[in-house]
Design a protein around this motif. Structure first.
Motif, PDB file in Angstrom:
ATOM      1  N   ASP A 154       0.847  -1.199   0.000  1.00 43.10           N
ATOM      2  CA  ASP A 154       0.000   0.000   0.000  1.00 43.10           C
ATOM      3  C   ASP A 154       0.883   1.250   0.000  1.00 43.10           C
ATOM      4  O   ASP A 154       1.043   1.928   1.015  1.00 43.10           O
ATOM      5  CB  ASP A 154      -0.905  -0.032   1.254  1.00 43.10           C
ATOM      6  CG  ASP A 154      -1.721   1.248   1.424  1.00 43.10           C
ATOM      7  OD1 ASP A 154      -1.894   1.995   0.435  1.00 43.10           O
ATOM      8  OD2 ASP A 154      -2.187   1.499   2.563  1.00 43.10           O
ATOM      9  N   GLY A 161      -0.717   4.483   1.450  1.00 40.83           N
ATOM     10  CA  GLY A 161      -0.778   4.519   2.923  1.00 40.83           C
ATOM     11  C   GLY A 161       0.596   4.819   3.504  1.00 40.83           C
ATOM     12  O   GLY A 161       0.740   5.594   4.455  1.00 40.83           O
ATOM     13  N   HIS A 165      -1.226   4.195   9.109  1.00 34.74           N
ATOM     14  CA  HIS A 165      -1.530   2.912   8.459  1.00 34.74           C
ATOM     15  C   HIS A 165      -0.537   1.863   8.943  1.00 34.74           C
ATOM     16  O   HIS A 165       0.621   2.172   9.183  1.00 34.74           O
ATOM     17  CB  HIS A 165      -1.384   3.035   6.947  1.00 34.74           C
ATOM     18  CG  HIS A 165      -2.221   4.112   6.344  1.00 34.74           C
ATOM     19  ND1 HIS A 165      -3.517   3.896   5.944  1.00 34.74           N
ATOM     20  CD2 HIS A 165      -1.953   5.416   6.091  1.00 34.74           C
ATOM     21  CE1 HIS A 165      -4.011   5.028   5.454  1.00 34.74           C
ATOM     22  NE2 HIS A 165      -3.082   5.969   5.541  1.00 34.74           N
TER      23      HIS A 165
END
Ligand code: ATP
Ligand code: MG
Ligand code: MG
Length: 367
Positions: A60, A63, A155
């Motif tokens: 990700d 994030g 995150h």
């Protein structure tokens, strides 16, 4: 890649000046890191760090970059309040021409860029003891400046990274499945970790119950993730913020001791050489607490010695889990490499258990 950087990537970022050249840079193992050089009309030439994020590990990237932006903005504000130089004391992301912090190239890679921290070195090993203390101070300072950061907004760039309860579950699954047919060879090692299963719940449970605060953790507190001033050796900037996540300060402290205070390499085969050096433990503790001490809770301080054992236990168990699974996660360079690594960690855990009282005395000395 250098052609692609020249023809495509450098044009995506708001760099100052005309591109001269790019070269691979540094000794990182995770991302692809380059230095890119620019000529300017009235000012001296300038260079930037350009990195392609490793999206196999960090799935990700958006994030991840939000974490870095959040944390470095907070640090920048604090550093300015204290009259410091934010371009030198924290990472500064260079935006893209369309105002983003990541550039996705035509082949799907994600790139980011940082202001280059000059007149500083990232040391690969503790060749002078002062570097270890200075690393401890730098990570302590990082922790102190981020003590009021809302860690729950970060995150989790790698899910369950230090969740020792989950790690135990994965270990027990590996034992039960015995995919590589090795369980019978390592009964003693398996028992060692099973005997300490209760340790795995301590921090995870305390966080869940609110007895330990959730904090910004760095999760890769190696010496070479700090830029140190070329003249003073002082740790000026903590870098490599990819693994910044919500966690416990105990994860960073414990892991630093695990690899930094050991007298031998992680894969040493002569276990008589492996121990936890109390002088190194003291050097790190002194440096860390001199900066972070005042922002830690009594419970965090009480658990500092335990955290060294916990993170070593976790690491040893991960090596054994991988050994049982057939060496699929950690790269091995010889047969039974993961078992050798597991045994050094076990030796360290046992040594820390013997030295627990001394470790507590040292912590008390610096609180
Ligand atoms: P690791 O193997 O530690 O995970 P990595 O691949 O994540 O490394 P970084 O640690 O981010 O990569 O960067 C690699 C190297 O690039 C650093 O060790 C340092 O030498 C250099 N570097 C990174 N950022 C900067 C910066 N802002 N200024 C100067 N040098 C930097
Ligand atoms: Mg690094
Ligand atoms: Mg890294």
């Amino acid at each position: 890649m250098l052609e692609m950087i020249k023809n495509e990537i450098v044009n995506a970022f708001l760099f100052d000046g005309d591109f001269i050249y790019a070269e691979p840079f540094g000794c990182g193992h995770i991302n692809a890191t380059y230095a890119v050089y620019f000529r300017r009309e009235t000012k001296p030439p300038v260079r930037y760090i350009l990195q392609a994020v490793n999206t196999t590990i960090f799935t990700d990237p958006q994030g991840l970059i939000e974490n870095i932006q959040g944390v470095t903005s907070h640090l920048r504000k604090k550093i300015l309040e204290q009259g410091g130089d934010p371009q030198r004391e924290t990472l500064t992301l260079i935006p893209t021409r369309d105002g983003k912090l990541l550039y996705e190239d035509s082949e799907g890679r994600f790139w980011r860029s940082y202001h280059f921290i000059e007149n500083a070195t990232c040391h690969q090993s503790v060749d002078r003891p002062v570097l270890f203390t200075n690393a401890a101070k730098a990570f302590g300072h990082f922790q102190k400046l981020l003590a009021d950061y809302p860690a729950d907004t970060l995150h989790e760039t790698i899910a369950g990274f230090h969740n020792t309860v989950d790690r135990y579950a994965l270990f027990e699954k590996a034992v039960a499945e015995d995919k590589a047919g090795r369980a019978a060879l390592v009964e003693k090692e398996i028992q060692f970790f099973l005997d300490r299963k209760a340790d795995g719940t301590v921090v995870v449970d305390a966080i869940a119950k609110g007895q330990l605060p959730l904090r910004v953790t760095h999760n890769d507190t190696k010496l070479n993730n700090i830029m140190m001033d070329n003249e003073t050796d002082e740790g000026i900037c903590v870098i490599d913020l990819d693994t910044v996540m919500p966690g416990s300060v105990l994860y960073d402290f414990g892991d630093s001791i695990r690899f930094g205070a050991s007298t031998a390499d992680e894969d040493e085969q002569d276990l008589s050489l492996v121990s936890m050096d109390l002088e190194l433990f003291e050097a790190y503790t002194a440096g860390f607490l001199s900066e972070a001490g005042s922002s830690l809770t009594a419970e965090e301080i009480r658990l500092l010695p335990f955290s060294a054992k916990l993170l070593t236990l976790e690491c040893g168990m991960r090596f054994l889990t991988d050994y049982l699974n057939g060496d699929t996660y950690f790269r091995i360079h010889r047969e039974h490499h993961n078992l050798d690594r597991c045994r050094t960690q076990m030796k360290l855990v046992a040594d820390m258990e013997h030295k627990m009282e001394d470790m507590h005395k040292i912590v008390e000395k610096y609180v």
